[in-house]
Design an enzyme around this catalytic site. Structure first.
Site, mmCIF file in Angstrom:
data_model
loop_
_atom_site.group_PDB
_atom_site.id
_atom_site.type_symbol
_atom_site.label_atom_id
_atom_site.label_comp_id
_atom_site.label_asym_id
_atom_site.label_seq_id
_atom_site.Cartn_x
_atom_site.Cartn_y
_atom_site.Cartn_z
ATOM 1 N N HIS A 108 40.220 41.359 54.502
ATOM 2 C CA HIS A 108 40.471 40.328 56.193
ATOM 3 C C HIS A 108 39.787 39.361 56.843
ATOM 4 O O HIS A 108 40.196 38.322 58.120
ATOM 5 C CB HIS A 108 39.228 41.619 56.768
ATOM 6 C CG HIS A 108 37.392 41.219 57.126
ATOM 7 N ND1 HIS A 108 37.553 41.557 56.156
ATOM 8 C CD2 HIS A 108 36.786 40.244 57.207
ATOM 9 C CE1 HIS A 108 35.900 41.988 55.674
ATOM 10 N NE2 HIS A 108 35.855 40.751 56.174
ATOM 11 N N ASP B 285 40.639 46.173 50.649
ATOM 12 C CA ASP B 285 40.125 44.975 51.683
ATOM 13 C C ASP B 285 40.138 44.340 50.098
ATOM 14 O O ASP B 285 39.086 42.947 50.527
ATOM 15 C CB ASP B 285 38.392 45.014 52.593
ATOM 16 C CG ASP B 285 38.571 44.453 53.235
ATOM 17 O OD1 ASP B 285 39.534 42.754 53.421
ATOM 18 O OD2 ASP B 285 37.366 43.875 53.568
ATOM 19 N N SER C 137 31.921 36.937 54.445
ATOM 20 C CA SER C 137 33.110 38.126 54.079
ATOM 21 C C SER C 137 33.777 37.452 53.037
ATOM 22 O O SER C 137 33.729 36.052 52.794
ATOM 23 C CB SER C 137 33.572 39.136 54.845
ATOM 24 O OG SER C 137 33.135 39.363 56.294
#
Length: 470
Positions: free
Chosen positions: A123, A153, A227
């Site tokens: 993402h 992911d 992230s």
């Protein structure tokens, strides 16, 4: 008018007398005036929530500096310029235009090899038009996407440089223990090279509720921008890729989640070797045990994976696993719930051999199971399809195609009224010949999102029909 002027003069005179009295008798010394602008969402807030944790770590003699030194230079700042569609104006609609806007997104990444391979979250780099990474020494390099896996992911990037880059090594996330100290390293809110400390709060967390995930949960502070960054143990070994937080505000409130390193490592290796992720399946259908489920089934165990059914032609079926078995361990990894099983299998490939410890009628058994590649696929609207056996193809008098294993429950009656039933053979999709579910997957991934789906199908009467689907 005169009365009004008199009142004004009296008010001014009174104010002057009051001010003079204050300045003369009451004011002790001149005070500086601070002008502040109130912010509804302050960027920085003083906090002391880590104080006790730091004192405890010091009391235990834990030193985080070694782990931080090993990791800081291996974590990079990822910048993603993406082009997104925006709300069209009436003029755009009139001329048939699709307005777009360039948007900058940022996150983190971890260098995993000296020649420039970098792991991050899918993402973080999704829909990117331009991608770059900034090293801890402020050098910026152009990055290319090697491959991605939206399911876990995880994404793999590559930068070209003549220098040997600092990198971190993978640790064993299966051996990480609840209560173990960890560091989260990343770039929250564009604050580069940020290190926070915490402990592993839980393992095998599933945030989707569909048993498709298996995260490591920590209480190390992780915020937007973290992230794709590193979760490392006190030895500086990479045991997770920071991925998500649970929050009502969008910022950290005590829970953060990381993809276990064993899963991330396997995904990266698959991308580098095969170009895609190779998933090995056990071939069992069932669910996690708890008190209510155990009482309903009439079993004494409240932990483990209960096998409702075993898929045909799978490793579980060939090894002798049966309906009613309770899986307790795989390769000495304790299985308490489905996400434990899911996390273990996500780190394995087809043809890997695992030892399954199970309970059958209260007796413990060990079975050796060879994981196989999945031969089923969910086809939109239609349902579950699988690779057809030679005898099934002969029955329908065709040499190629895939079998409809289960019709979609939502559209079941409609599909059946149109002659689409379980057992039928799909021979082509969008006029492309189908040999296996890999062909189906490839066609669906490369077709335009809005392109109608057409299938060619042989029904139980031997008739070949074509259907248009959306």
């Amino acid at each position: 008018m005169k009365k009004m002027l008199t009142l004004v003069l009296v008010s001014v005179l009174g104010g002057a007398i009051t001010l003079g009295t204050y300045k003369t008798f009451l004011e002790k010394e001149e005070q500086p005036i601070a002008t502040t602008t109130q912010q509804e969402n302050p960027v920085f807030l003083p906090t002391s929530y880590n104080t006790n944790k730091t004192i405890l770590a010091a009391a235990e003699g834990i030193d985080f500096t070694t782990a931080a030194d090993k990791t800081l230079d291996a974590v990079v700042h990822v910048k993603n310029i993406a082009v997104n569609n925006v709300q069209p104006t009436l003029q755009d609609l009139f001329y048939g235009r699709v307005p777009q806007r360039r948007q900058l997104g940022t996150g983190s990444g971890v260098i995993i090899s000296p020649d420039g391979y970098i792991i991050t979250n899918n993402h973080v780099i999704e829909d990117s038009e331009q991608l770059s990474i900034t090293l801890n020494d402020n050098r910026t390099l152009v990055a290319e996407i090697v491959g991605t896996d939206p399911k876990t992911d995880i994404a793999l990037l590559k930068v070209e440089t003549e220098d040997q880059l600092p990198y971190t090594t993978f640790g064993d996330s299966d051996s990480a223990k609840i209560g173990e100290w960890v560091l989260a390293v990343g770039n929250p809110f564009n604050l580069t090279s940020t290190v926070t400390a915490g402990i592993i709060s839980a393992k095998s967390r599933d945030l989707s509720g569909q048993s498709t995930q298996s995260f490591i949960q920590t209480d190390a502070a992780v915020n937007p921008g973290n992230s794709g960054g590193a979760l490392v143990n006190t030895a500086g070994e990479l045991i997770g890729i920071n991925t998500a937080i649970t929050s009502q505000t969008g910022s950290y409130i005590g829970y953060s989640f990381a993809v276990p390193s064993n899963i991330a490592k396997k995904v990266v290796q698959d991308i580098m070797e095969f170009g895609n992720v190779q998933n090995g399946i056990l071939g069992v259908i069932g669910g996690s045990l708890n008190s209510n489920y155990a009482e309903k089934l009439g079993v004494a165990e409240t932990e483990g994976f209960y096998v409702d059914d075993v898929e045909e032609d799978t490793g579980a079926a060939k090894a002798g696993i049966k309906s009613g078995d309770i899986i307790k361990k795989i390769d000495n990894i304790t299985i308490k719930k489905f996400s434990d099983l899911r996390g273990f299998l996500d780190s394995k490939r087809p043809n890997d051999v695992v030892t399954v410890t199970l309970l059958r009628n209260g007796v413990e058994k060990e079975l050796s199971v060879t994981l196989l590649k999945s031969n089923t696929y969910v086809l939109p609207v239609i349902g579950v399809i699988k690779n057809a056996k030679p005898e099934e193809l002969r029955k329908y008098k065709t040499k190629h195609g895939v079998k409809i294993m289960k019709v979609n429950g939502t559209y079941g009656r409609y599909l059946q009224s149109e002659g689409i039933e379980e057992g039928n053979i799909i021979t082509a999709i969008n006029n492309i010949k189908i040999e296996s579910i890999d062909d189906v997957d490839r066609i669906l991934k490369t077709r335009d999102t809005y392109q109608p789906l057409s299938i060619e199908l042989i029904n139980s009467k031997g008739e070949t029909n074509r259907y248009g689907l959306r």
